[in-house]
Design an enzyme around this catalytic site. Structure first.
Site, mmCIF file in Angstrom:
data_model
loop_
_atom_site.group_PDB
_atom_site.id
_atom_site.type_symbol
_atom_site.label_atom_id
_atom_site.label_comp_id
_atom_site.label_asym_id
_atom_site.label_seq_id
_atom_site.Cartn_x
_atom_site.Cartn_y
_atom_site.Cartn_z
ATOM 1 N N ASP A 72 6.320 -17.266 -53.709
ATOM 2 C CA ASP A 72 7.598 -17.967 -53.628
ATOM 3 C C ASP A 72 8.657 -17.002 -53.085
ATOM 4 O OD1 ASP A 72 9.665 -19.882 -54.223
ATOM 5 O OD2 ASP A 72 10.025 -18.830 -56.106
ATOM 6 N N ASP A 99 12.851 -17.545 -53.323
ATOM 7 C CA ASP A 99 14.019 -17.423 -54.212
ATOM 8 C C ASP A 99 13.584 -17.203 -55.659
ATOM 9 O OD1 ASP A 99 16.638 -18.258 -52.608
ATOM 10 O OD2 ASP A 99 14.993 -19.535 -51.907
ATOM 11 N N ASP A 129 8.745 -18.290 -59.792
ATOM 12 C CA ASP A 129 9.647 -18.206 -60.947
ATOM 13 C C ASP A 129 10.094 -19.549 -61.477
ATOM 14 O OD1 ASP A 129 13.010 -18.380 -59.997
ATOM 15 O OD2 ASP A 129 11.353 -18.740 -58.617
#
Length: 247
Positions: free
Chosen positions: A27, A29, A202
């Site tokens: 991922d 961000d 996240d």
């Protein structure tokens, strides 16, 4: 649902590579760069592009960036990428050589966009239009989070869309636009096929990717403090991710 503090740290990447070919799906961000008040306010290390390409070479090409951002947006922050990548929550996929994998994503119906824009304007929120969907951002107005999510759910129901809720954002996408589908698509082609997939992320939007990794006998790594249903391991923050990846 496991909390991050109850999950162990992953084995070292060098140790994993010593056991056989590994594919990393990462991922952006909150994983490679810190979360910012607005999507455009992120801070990206100037040499991150170079470091990611070095990691790609170390993995013999088995690295893919999987982001909720559009790929044009992602590359505006990272520069030109010769790395496998999936943007728009996995709906828009490209091989490292720049050739498209699968179909191009479709945007939201005009009526759905109008409803989301109107709600954002009325409540002082940010509406972000994307090639694959649209997002209501409420980081600056946390008191509006419940109303924003409820409105997004209603719009999704009326227009046959899917709601993807992340950190201070409610995003609508076409059905099937998720990071797990992206991982599955990449695992069906070289150089990813036959390897052990590891998905690192996240946010709740990364759960699909982690679940898909498990289906291919791999695992997920949760970043930060969000509880995770699918992760096997945990890394504390962006700095810990960079350290684990040896970026």
């Amino acid at each position: 649902m496991a909390s991050p503090t109850s999950l162990p740290s992953p084995p070292g990447l060098a140790d994993l590579l010593g056991q056989g070919p590994v594919s990393l799906f990462v991922d952006f961000d909150g994983t490679l760069v810190g979360i910012a008040p607005t999507p455009d306010a992120i801070t990206v290390p100037t040499d991150l592009n170079l470091r990611l390409h070095s990691l790609r070479d170390r993995l013999a090409g088995r690295l893919a960036l999987v982001s909720g951002r559009s790929l044009d947006d992602l590359q505006s922050h990272l520069g030109t990428l010769e790395i496998a990548r999936a943007g728009s929550h996995g709906a828009s996929r490209f091989r490292a050589d720049g050739s498209r994998l699968g179909q191009a994503p479709r945007g939201l119906p005009d009526d759905a966009v109008a409803e989301l824009r109107s709600f954002a304007e009325t409540h002082g929120l940010l509406y972000e239009q994307k090639s694959h969907g649209g997002a209501l951002h409420f980081r600056s107005r946390p008191e509006s989070s419940e109303a924003a999510i409820d409105h997004a759910k209603a719009v999704a129901l009326r227009h046959g869309l899917e709601l993807t809720s992340g950190k201070s954002v409610a995003e609508l996408v076409r059905p099937g636009a998720n990071k797990g589908a992206a991982l599955e698509a990449f695992m069906g082609i070289e150089p990813f096929s036959g390897s052990t997939p590891v998905f690192i992320g996240d946010d709740v939007t990364d759960e699909h990717g982690m679940a898909a990794a498990i289906e291919f006998s791999g695992f997920g790594i949760a970043v930060g403090e969000r509880p995770s249903k699918a992760a096997r391991y945990h890394l504390e923050d962006v700095a810990a991710v960079h350290n684990w990846l040896d970026l």
